[in-house]
Design a protein around this motif. Structure first.
Motif, PDB file in Angstrom:
ATOM      1  N   LEU A  96      16.606 -73.324 -81.326  1.00  0.00           N
ATOM      2  CA  LEU A  96      16.045 -72.631 -82.485  1.00  0.00           C
ATOM      3  C   LEU A  96      14.670 -73.465 -82.710  1.00  0.00           C
ATOM      4  O   LEU A  96      13.573 -73.062 -82.892  1.00  0.00           O
ATOM      5  CB  LEU A  96      16.804 -72.623 -83.490  1.00  0.00           C
ATOM      6  CG  LEU A  96      17.919 -71.416 -83.593  1.00  0.00           C
ATOM      7  CD1 LEU A  96      18.820 -71.624 -84.700  1.00  0.00           C
ATOM      8  CD2 LEU A  96      17.204 -70.115 -83.615  1.00  0.00           C
TER       9      LEU A  96
ATOM     10  N   ILE B  47      22.386 -75.085 -80.273  1.00  0.00           N
ATOM     11  CA  ILE B  47      21.880 -73.872 -80.624  1.00  0.00           C
ATOM     12  C   ILE B  47      20.694 -74.509 -81.567  1.00  0.00           C
ATOM     13  O   ILE B  47      19.429 -73.945 -81.699  1.00  0.00           O
ATOM     14  CB  ILE B  47      23.021 -73.283 -81.469  1.00  0.00           C
ATOM     15  CG1 ILE B  47      23.636 -72.485 -80.375  1.00  0.00           C
ATOM     16  CG2 ILE B  47      22.072 -71.823 -82.259  1.00  0.00           C
ATOM     17  CD1 ILE B  47      24.933 -71.550 -80.800  1.00  0.00           C
TER      18      ILE B  47
ATOM     19  N   VAL C 102      23.331 -65.959 -83.379  1.00  0.00           N
ATOM     20  CA  VAL C 102      22.739 -66.570 -81.694  1.00  0.00           C
ATOM     21  C   VAL C 102      24.111 -66.439 -81.020  1.00  0.00           C
ATOM     22  O   VAL C 102      25.359 -67.259 -81.515  1.00  0.00           O
ATOM     23  CB  VAL C 102      22.217 -67.849 -82.084  1.00  0.00           C
ATOM     24  CG1 VAL C 102      21.935 -68.563 -80.835  1.00  0.00           C
ATOM     25  CG2 VAL C 102      21.243 -67.858 -83.002  1.00  0.00           C
TER      26      VAL C 102
ATOM     27  N   TYR D 222      20.398 -64.939 -88.840  1.00  0.00           N
ATOM     28  CA  TYR D 222      20.382 -64.577 -87.218  1.00  0.00           C
ATOM     29  C   TYR D 222      21.613 -64.968 -86.708  1.00  0.00           C
ATOM     30  O   TYR D 222      22.187 -65.950 -86.801  1.00  0.00           O
ATOM     31  CB  TYR D 222      19.349 -65.407 -86.754  1.00  0.00           C
ATOM     32  CG  TYR D 222      17.739 -64.751 -87.259  1.00  0.00           C
ATOM     33  CD1 TYR D 222      17.143 -63.864 -86.484  1.00  0.00           C
ATOM     34  CD2 TYR D 222      17.150 -65.389 -88.223  1.00  0.00           C
ATOM     35  CE1 TYR D 222      15.922 -63.265 -86.784  1.00  0.00           C
ATOM     36  CE2 TYR D 222      15.971 -64.795 -88.574  1.00  0.00           C
ATOM     37  CZ  TYR D 222      15.425 -63.883 -87.846  1.00  0.00           C
ATOM     38  OH  TYR D 222      14.210 -63.491 -88.565  1.00  0.00           O
TER      39      TYR D 222
ATOM     40  N   LEU E 273      12.167 -64.916 -83.220  1.00  0.00           N
ATOM     41  CA  LEU E 273      13.820 -64.942 -83.107  1.00  0.00           C
ATOM     42  C   LEU E 273      14.478 -63.624 -82.638  1.00  0.00           C
ATOM     43  O   LEU E 273      15.426 -63.513 -81.858  1.00  0.00           O
ATOM     44  CB  LEU E 273      14.273 -65.695 -84.404  1.00  0.00           C
ATOM     45  CG  LEU E 273      14.001 -66.982 -84.416  1.00  0.00           C
ATOM     46  CD1 LEU E 273      14.764 -67.403 -85.720  1.00  0.00           C
ATOM     47  CD2 LEU E 273      14.201 -67.867 -82.917  1.00  0.00           C
TER      48      LEU E 273
ATOM     49  N   VAL F 149      21.095 -66.421 -73.899  1.00  0.00           N
ATOM     50  CA  VAL F 149      21.165 -66.785 -75.220  1.00  0.00           C
ATOM     51  C   VAL F 149      20.313 -66.059 -76.004  1.00  0.00           C
ATOM     52  O   VAL F 149      19.038 -65.785 -75.432  1.00  0.00           O
ATOM     53  CB  VAL F 149      20.733 -68.177 -75.439  1.00  0.00           C
ATOM     54  CG1 VAL F 149      20.846 -68.650 -76.836  1.00  0.00           C
ATOM     55  CG2 VAL F 149      21.539 -69.258 -74.600  1.00  0.00           C
ATOM     56  N   GLN F 150      20.659 -65.286 -77.067  1.00  0.00           N
ATOM     57  CA  GLN F 150      19.807 -64.422 -77.665  1.00  0.00           C
ATOM     58  C   GLN F 150      20.024 -64.547 -79.132  1.00  0.00           C
ATOM     59  O   GLN F 150      21.172 -64.654 -79.603  1.00  0.00           O
ATOM     60  CB  GLN F 150      20.131 -62.959 -77.142  1.00  0.00           C
ATOM     61  CG  GLN F 150      19.250 -61.882 -77.883  1.00  0.00           C
ATOM     62  CD  GLN F 150      19.310 -60.590 -77.003  1.00  0.00           C
ATOM     63  OE1 GLN F 150      20.254 -60.219 -76.686  1.00  0.00           O
ATOM     64  NE2 GLN F 150      18.070 -59.783 -76.830  1.00  0.00           N
ATOM     65  N   GLY F 151      19.143 -64.055 -79.847  1.00  0.00           N
ATOM     66  CA  GLY F 151      18.867 -64.078 -81.206  1.00  0.00           C
ATOM     67  C   GLY F 151      18.929 -62.706 -81.780  1.00  0.00           C
ATOM     68  O   GLY F 151      18.252 -62.062 -81.376  1.00  0.00           O
TER      69      GLY F 151
END
Length: 143
Positions: A12, A8, A140, A138, A98, A111-113
């Motif tokens: 990022l 992760i 994640v 955030y 983000l 995968v999402q923030g």
């Protein structure tokens, strides 16, 4: 970026350094994004991100094994001076990069923030220097 085995963190870093609207504001451009802590004497404006609630991979058992991670990261811009405007502008660009964005992590299909909460605080350093921190927490999620 510090060497990291955290997928992760890598995602990022890639997303933030790839956001030209953000990196064009930073004193060191794409080299102004750091995981965990910025080097001592780094010239502001820069970005720092770090895990606040790191995830332990979870595996669901059944007809298929699915790896799932859910982590919270602090991502912030750090500026210097009496005005927090520069850090605030960079924080907006962090959010553009983000919040609701899809991140790419090898081994995960989605995968999402998502922004959870804003961050805004000053720091007074030796000699009376003022540093302004602006950003957000955030979540994640990866599976």
């Amino acid at each position: 970026m510090a060497t990291s085995i955290n997928p992760i963190g890598k995602a990022l870093f890639t997303k933030l350094t790839g956001a030209s609207a953000l990196t064009s504001l930073l004193s060191a451009g794409t080299a102004g994004v750091f995981e965990d802590i910025a080097p001592q004497n780094e010239a502001p404006l820069y970005v720092v991100f770090n895990a606040q609630a790191p995830s332990t991979p979870t595996y669901a058992f059944g007809s298929a094994t699915v790896k799932f991670e859910d982590a919270i990261y602090q991502v912030k811009a750090v500026g210097e001076g009496h005005s927090a405007a520069a850090a605030g502008t960079a924080a907006d660009k962090i959010d553009d990069a983000l919040n609701g964005a899809t991140l790419t992590i090898t081994g995960y299909t989605s995968v999402q923030g998502v922004r959870l909460q804003n961050i805004a605080y000053p720091e007074i350093a030796a000699g009376g220097k003022r540093f302004n921190h602006r950003g957000a927490l955030y979540r994640v999620r990866a599976y």
